[in-house]
Design a protein around this motif. Structure first.
Motif, short mmCIF file in Angstrom:
data_model
loop_
_atom_site.label_atom_id
_atom_site.label_comp_id
_atom_site.label_asym_id
_atom_site.label_seq_id
_atom_site.Cartn_x
_atom_site.Cartn_y
_atom_site.Cartn_z
N LEU A 53 42.16 52.49 22.37
CA LEU A 53 40.88 51.23 22.70
C LEU A 53 40.95 51.07 24.26
N GLN A 54 42.13 51.18 24.91
CA GLN A 54 41.84 51.11 26.31
C GLN A 54 41.00 52.03 26.91
N ARG A 55 41.10 53.54 26.35
CA ARG A 55 40.00 54.56 26.84
C ARG A 55 38.62 54.29 26.49
N GLN A 56 38.34 53.85 25.36
CA GLN A 56 36.98 53.17 25.06
C GLN A 56 36.56 52.15 25.92
N VAL A 57 37.42 51.15 26.08
CA VAL A 57 36.91 50.16 27.18
C VAL A 57 36.58 50.62 28.37
N ALA A 58 37.56 51.49 28.95
CA ALA A 58 37.37 51.90 30.13
C ALA A 58 36.25 52.99 30.38
N ALA A 59 35.82 53.55 29.30
CA ALA A 59 34.74 54.60 29.36
C ALA A 59 33.50 53.85 29.89
N ASP A 60 33.39 52.90 29.79
CA ASP A 60 31.75 52.20 30.13
C ASP A 60 32.00 50.74 30.80
N PRO A 61 31.27 50.46 31.81
CA PRO A 61 31.72 49.60 32.34
C PRO A 61 30.76 48.20 31.95
N ARG A 62 30.01 48.45 30.98
CA ARG A 62 29.32 47.02 30.52
C ARG A 62 30.25 46.43 29.60
N PRO A 63 29.73 45.02 29.60
CA PRO A 63 30.53 44.08 28.73
C PRO A 63 30.60 44.78 27.39
N VAL A 64 31.87 44.44 26.62
CA VAL A 64 31.78 44.95 25.08
C VAL A 64 32.61 43.58 24.27
N ILE A 65 32.06 43.53 23.32
CA ILE A 65 32.59 42.74 22.02
C ILE A 65 33.35 43.69 21.18
N LEU A 66 34.38 43.50 20.84
CA LEU A 66 35.40 44.10 19.68
C LEU A 66 35.15 43.60 18.38
N ALA A 83 47.06 45.13 28.54
CA ALA A 83 46.00 45.81 29.36
C ALA A 83 45.76 45.33 30.68
N PRO A 84 45.29 46.25 31.57
CA PRO A 84 45.20 46.02 32.99
C PRO A 84 44.15 44.77 33.11
N ALA A 85 44.20 43.89 33.94
CA ALA A 85 43.30 42.68 34.03
C ALA A 85 41.77 43.32 34.21
N HIS A 86 41.63 44.11 35.01
CA HIS A 86 40.14 44.40 35.14
C HIS A 86 39.39 44.99 33.90
N LEU A 87 40.17 45.56 33.16
CA LEU A 87 39.65 46.15 31.79
C LEU A 87 39.50 44.87 30.93
N LEU A 88 40.38 43.97 30.90
CA LEU A 88 40.43 42.82 30.04
C LEU A 88 39.12 41.91 30.38
N GLN A 89 38.74 42.03 31.74
CA GLN A 89 37.66 41.20 31.92
C GLN A 89 36.35 42.01 31.49
N ARG A 90 36.23 43.00 31.12
CA ARG A 90 35.18 43.75 30.46
C ARG A 90 34.92 43.38 29.08
N VAL A 91 35.83 42.58 28.58
CA VAL A 91 35.76 42.14 26.85
C VAL A 91 35.28 40.74 26.93
N SER A 92 34.10 40.61 26.49
CA SER A 92 33.29 39.63 26.49
C SER A 92 34.05 38.74 25.13
N GLY A 93 34.38 39.36 23.96
CA GLY A 93 35.02 38.52 22.99
C GLY A 93 35.33 39.38 22.07
N ALA A 94 36.06 38.85 20.93
CA ALA A 94 36.42 39.76 19.81
C ALA A 94 36.31 39.06 18.32
N LEU A 95 35.67 39.60 17.54
CA LEU A 95 35.64 39.06 16.07
C LEU A 95 36.70 40.07 15.12
N LEU A 96 37.63 39.28 14.88
CA LEU A 96 38.95 39.72 14.03
C LEU A 96 38.89 39.35 12.78
#
Length: 193
Positions: A53-66, A83-96
């Motif tokens: 999950l971290q690899r996939q979030v880090a691989a693309d700088p665009r905002p992501v919805i999980l 997770a590191p703060a700079h990667l958490l900031q890429r996550v716009s939100g999550a549908l769980l």
């Protein structure tokens, strides 16, 4: 529903999401969508799943919805807890969707390595969708997880585990929860601007 500035990352649960699972349908339907890959879906390992999950979030700088299902929801919570703060900031939100209670009595042995479930608030907007007859998590437990994660919650009637077995191959209704989450994300972004 999607835009060029946002991407979606599908986070399947135990045994993956087969071609007729709603997550696979959404992957084909939503633009800019990838899924976690290169994992052992039958013998899940918390560290490996979080690392992917971290690899996939880090691989693309665009905002992501999980977009997570079952054990994927628990993976998101574990990843967010470390997770590191700079990667958490890429996550716009999550549908769980249909989070698996890996602490429940009788939980399959393959899932027990994901216990205990992190109970701290998730650092991005979340929508939990559970069911009142899901063997993997009671409605009360899904609501408890939503409260702990500071997520909005919806409990569906008679929806089972919200998977192929419970009749949710395409799950078009689920897009309304994704839309609601995205509207909340956009509203928060406007307030911050």
């Amino acid at each position: 529903m999607g835009s060029e500035s946002i991407r979606y990352l599908i986070v399947p649960g135990w045994q993956g999401s087969a071609d007729d699972h709603w997550q696979s349908h959404w992957q084909r339907s939503l633009p800019n969508t990838q899924r976690l890959e290169r994992l052992d879906w039958l013998a899940p390992n918390r560290d490996a799943w979080c690392a992917e999950l971290q690899r996939q979030v880090a691989a693309d700088p665009r905002p992501v919805i999980l977009v997570a299902h079952s054990l994927g929801c628990i993976t998101v919570a574990h990843w967010a807890a470390q997770a590191p703060a700079h990667l958490l900031q890429r996550v716009s939100g999550a549908l769980l969707v249909a989070p698996a209670d890996v602490e429940r009595p009788g939980c399959p042995l393959a899932l027990q390595g994901f216990a205990p479930i992190p109970d701290q608030p998730l650092p991005f907007p979340c929508q939990v969708v559970g069911s009142d007859n899901d063997a993997a998590a009671s409605a009360a437990r899904a609501l408890q997880l939503a409260r702990q994660w500071q997520a909005e919650a919806a409990i569906l009637s008679g929806a089972g585990h919200i998977n192929v077995k419970s009749g949710h191959q395409r799950w078009e209704q689920g897009f309304s929860y994704l839309y609601r989450l995205q509207s909340r994300i956009e509203s928060q972004a406007r307030r911050r601007a």
